[in-house]
Design a protein around this motif. Structure first.
Motif, mmCIF file in Angstrom:
data_model
loop_
_atom_site.group_PDB
_atom_site.id
_atom_site.type_symbol
_atom_site.label_atom_id
_atom_site.label_comp_id
_atom_site.label_asym_id
_atom_site.label_seq_id
_atom_site.Cartn_x
_atom_site.Cartn_y
_atom_site.Cartn_z
ATOM 1 N N UNK A 668 0.835 -1.204 0.000
ATOM 2 C CA UNK A 668 0.000 0.000 0.000
ATOM 3 C C UNK A 668 0.868 1.252 0.000
ATOM 4 N N UNK A 669 0.498 2.219 -0.828
ATOM 5 C CA UNK A 669 1.249 3.479 -0.860
ATOM 6 C C UNK A 669 1.094 4.264 0.434
ATOM 7 N N UNK A 670 0.012 4.010 1.171
ATOM 8 C CA UNK A 670 -0.185 4.692 2.454
ATOM 9 C C UNK A 670 0.773 4.148 3.502
ATOM 10 N N UNK A 671 1.127 2.890 3.403
ATOM 11 C CA UNK A 671 2.063 2.283 4.342
ATOM 12 C C UNK A 671 3.500 2.626 3.973
ATOM 13 N N UNK A 674 4.423 8.523 2.620
ATOM 14 C CA UNK A 674 4.625 9.621 3.564
ATOM 15 C C UNK A 674 4.446 9.167 5.016
ATOM 16 N N UNK A 675 5.496 9.330 5.816
ATOM 17 C CA UNK A 675 5.451 8.889 7.208
ATOM 18 C C UNK A 675 4.372 9.622 7.997
ATOM 19 N N UNK A 676 4.290 10.922 7.813
ATOM 20 C CA UNK A 676 3.360 11.721 8.621
ATOM 21 C C UNK A 676 1.910 11.318 8.367
ATOM 22 N N UNK A 677 1.589 10.964 7.118
ATOM 23 C CA UNK A 677 0.230 10.515 6.817
ATOM 24 C C UNK A 677 -0.078 9.203 7.543
ATOM 25 N N UNK A 691 -8.378 5.398 -1.421
ATOM 26 C CA UNK A 691 -7.844 4.783 -2.636
ATOM 27 C C UNK A 691 -6.519 4.101 -2.322
ATOM 28 N N UNK A 692 -6.422 2.814 -2.618
ATOM 29 C CA UNK A 692 -5.201 2.038 -2.382
ATOM 30 C C UNK A 692 -4.830 1.329 -3.675
ATOM 31 N N UNK A 758 -9.693 12.135 6.871
ATOM 32 C CA UNK A 758 -10.192 11.643 5.592
ATOM 33 C C UNK A 758 -9.035 11.650 4.613
ATOM 34 N N UNK A 759 -9.180 10.943 3.500
ATOM 35 C CA UNK A 759 -8.126 10.932 2.484
ATOM 36 C C UNK A 759 -7.870 12.345 1.969
#
Length: 764
Positions: A668-671, A674-677, A691-692, A758-759
């Protein structure tokens, strides 16, 4: 373990002066607008009869009190025995205060409640087991009882209503997740296996041994079945989820993620209609959670579902589901219908509920069918229902405003019956002829319990009566239960199953197909293979998925015969979702070979069969690239433990997410981004859609909300850093390390924040 006398002498002085017991109360209230003009600034504890007066129920029904404190305290689950007694799980240690301090105290109990004078109200209490830490479910079987006390599952033998030794069945039954996310249920299903919610294991006792098998992962709290043994469950934000097929099939191929016909949204509408303000929910501050009257709009604590199978409510209530919503102080009714394999439903009402209360402490957590045809309601009757791991500062303030932390010794059990209709409690006799007759009773619960008693007794004198009843074509429900009873006592014969496979009634044929795994052996497999081929030749499309599942059990005896059945199916139904997923589910690590074997006859890559085979092949190849999980756990031990308790139950051990719960973490791009996200999401939560990897995940595909863990006093910044580093380096993720200081910086930056991200916010 300590034994108690029949009547409890005291629970706790503080709770006794506020919680009172009442012998017998019957009341119904269908007044519209009953909440108008009421002051909701406080939520006082009220006695059971007064709490009933605050309930509004569907016209034509009564709410009757069965048990209340001090006879029962903090009930969360129950089970009836053959005599009609209630065995109740008391989770007394749950959330002793708003911080959950003292949850590890061994004060949970399993108690037996009995109505000795047969007036419909329990009047005696025995403590079977005490000194338990947060017990959560039970199952009576043979001469004992299964007890789930995390992390273990025990089997206690029963002698004179007292424990007489115990056996460890599963040391890791509930070793993952917190109280809200641990396995529970222990429901004996039609197929004689024991199934659970929030779990992928099933159990069966054979002699002195316990068999444990993997099955589909299902639900969160509570599990139930319909008249055909299909399972239903849900998660906290979902009305009802269910299976279209028998529960033992379809879970054998890990390369196939998600099998058509399992974990399906039975009722997609998640709207709820409380009759009081419900500001005491974890995210009451989030826009859209509450309506203009400060009432919950959609499920946030759906649990304890039951398919009503009694014979009291009338035809309109057959195949209805009831779902508890303790944070909304209500019980919802859904009406289910079937079209082919698909089971779909709708809410019975708009803008109202089957039952709703203005008493904030009314917390229905589990619903059950009863031996008298009534619908039983387990009411935890507690101010705090949200577990400490996810409690927000907003919710703690709500607890304090209305003094919801105390008292702790209350609890009620109710039953719902039609007005002016006499109930008849059916107990299970020992006479085998009478037992066989009860296998055809109009009350589905009675049929289930009778089957269980007969399987447990293994009385050889019953077999002739069972075999005679197997030919009773006038009562298909009796035939179904007789067949499974014979299966349970190892007396079901090949010629009987073959005859049932030819039955004109589809529901009987479906059960005969479902029982094949138990009866196929070296001397019978060829007869069954011929019968299955004949069903295909007869164009029995309803049977087709079952044939695919059943073929898997012929494979150990003759792989060519098994493969021939599968090939016949894919040639006839190459684009049928249910048939194809059933076929692929039987082909773990053999997908490529099978794909090549049908390439000449089915070359089109757009056919469902070829797409699903290729997906399974790709999933296997992808899994081979995963990092060593033990190595990552050694690098981040606290992170691995926190992932197990707070993340895995929704995102799965392989990081690929769980249908209806959560999206994948793997790749996943969220994992990995960006660390802060990522830190912000884990600390404060996320509200979908999201969205993943190019796919938008939203309800009902996943739960609408992911709770944050940043408000928990038990989880430090170091713990959060560790769990994030664990997931950023697990599976095929390969991301840079997150430092404790970076977690602290996000905490400081968003100090005082309560709402989830939220995203859109994160991307800004």
């Amino acid at each position: 373990m300590k034994g108690y006398k029949y009547i409890v002498l005291a629970i706790a002085l503080f709770s006794l002066y506020q919680c009172q017991s009442y012998k017998s109360v019957v009341h119904s209230n269908s007044i519209t607008g009953m909440a108008k003009g009421i002051d909701f600034s406080s939520s006082p504890v009220v006695a059971a009869h007064e709490s009933i007066s605050k309930m509004r129920i569907e016209d034509g029904f009564d709410i009757q009190l069965v048990a209340a404190e001090p006879l029962v305290s903090t009930p969360v689950a129950m089970s009836f025995d053959a005599s009609g007694r209630m065995w109740v799980v008391e989770m007394s240690g749950y959330m002793p205060d708003s911080m959950g301090r003292g949850e590890d105290k061994p004060n949970g109990k399993i108690v037996i409640l009995e109505d000795k004078n047969h007036d419909g109200v329990a009047d005696t209490r025995k403590v079977f087991l005490d000194s338990l830490v947060l017990p959560r479910s039970i199952c009576l079987i043979e001469d004992g009882i299964l007890v789930a006390e995390p992390p273990r599952l025990w089997y206690y033998k029963i002698k004179n209503d007292k424990p007489a030794g115990r056996t460890l069945v599963d040391a890791k039954f509930a070793d993952e997740g917190n109280v809200e996310h641990q396995p529970n249920g222990l429901m004996r299903a039609l197929d004689n296996w024991i199934y659970n919610a929030k779990d992928s294991k099933r159990f069966r006792k054979r002699g002195d041994k316990w068999i444990v098998e993997q099955t589909h992962f299902r639900g969160q709290w509570g599990i139930t079945q319909d008249d055909y043994g299909r399972l239903y469950y849900n998660d906290n934000s979902t009305n009802l989820i269910g299976d279209f097929f028998s529960p033992g099939f379809g879970s054998g191929n890990k390369n196939l993620r998600g099998v058509a016909g399992y974990n399906e949204r039975s009722v997609a509408d998640n709207r709820v209609y409380p009759i009081r303000p419900t500001t005491g929910i974890n995210r009451g501050y989030v826009p859209g959670m509450l309506d203009d009257s400060l009432r919950l709009k959609e499920f946030t604590a759906a649990c304890g579902p039951v398919i009503y199978r009694g014979d009291l409510f009338g035809d309109a209530y057959k195949w209805n589901a009831f779902v508890a919503e303790p944070t909304g102080n209500l019980i919802k009714r859904d009406i289910l219908t079937q079209d082919g394999f698909k089971i779909k439903g709708k809410q019975a009402y708009q803008n109202r509920e089957f039952l709703a209360s203005i008493d904030e402490r009314f917390r229905p957590v589990s619903l059950y069918n009863g031996p008298d045809g009534a619908l039983y309601v387990v009411d935890m009757y507690r101010g705090i229902i949200q577990h400490k791991t996810y409690v927000t500062p907003y919710l703690r303030n709500e607890f304090a405003k209305r003094n919801l932390s105390e008292p702790l010794g209350c609890g009620r059990i109710y039953k719902i019956v039609p007005k002016n209709k006499k109930t008849n409690l059916i107990t299970i006799p020992n006479d085998p002829q009478q037992q066989v007759a009860l296998l055809g009773n109009a009350n589905g619960f009675v049929r289930d319990l009778t089957q269980q008693v007969m399987v447990d007794q293994k009385n050889g004198n019953a077999i002739p009566y069972l075999k005679a009843a197997l030919k009773n074509h006038n009562n298909p429900f009796q035939v179904i239960h007789v067949m499974w009873t014979l299966e349970g006592v190892n007396a079901l014969q090949t010629n009987e199953v073959l005859a049932l496979l030819k039955d004109a009634n589809w529901i009987v044929r479906a059960q005969a197909l479902s029982v094949l795994p138990s009866v196929v052996n070296t001397s019978s497999y060829q007869f069954y293979a011929e019968a299955l081929q004949q069903l295909i030749a007869n164009d029995d499309q309803l049977a087709a998925p079952y044939i695919a599942y059943a073929a898997n059990y012929i494979k150990p005896f003759n792989e060519k015969l098994s493969d021939a059945l599968l090939v016949s199916l894919v040639k006839k139904y190459p684009n049928d979702n249910f048939v194809i997923d059933a076929v692929v589910s039987t082909l773990p690590y053999k997908e490529e070979v099978f794909k090549q074997s049908i390439a000449k006859e089915l070359p089109d890559s757009n056919l469902r069969i070829n797409k699903q085979l290729q997906r399974a092949i790709n999933n296997f190849k992808s899994t081979q690239k995963n990092r060593d999980p033990e190595l990552i756990a050694k690098l981040y031990p606290k992170g691995a433990a926190l992932f197990l308790s707070s993340c895995q139950t929704c995102h799965a051990s392989d990081g690929n997410g769980i249908k209806s719960l959560a999206p994948p973490l793997n790749k996943s791009e969220w994992v990995n981004g960006d660390k802060s996200k990522l830190i912000s999401i884990v600390m404060f939560g996320l509200t979908g859609p999201i969205k993943v990897n190019g796919h938008v995940y939203e309800s009902p595909e996943i739960s609408a909300d992911m709770p944050g863990i940043g408000h928990s006093e038990e989880i430090s910044d170091e713990d959060i850093a560790q769990v994030l580093n664990f997931i950023r380096n697990s599976w095929q993720n390969d991301a840079s390390k997150i430092d404790v200081k970076e977690v602290g910086a996000i905490r400081t930056k968003y100090k005082g924040r309560e709402k989830a991200f939220t995203e859109e916010e994160l991307n800004k």
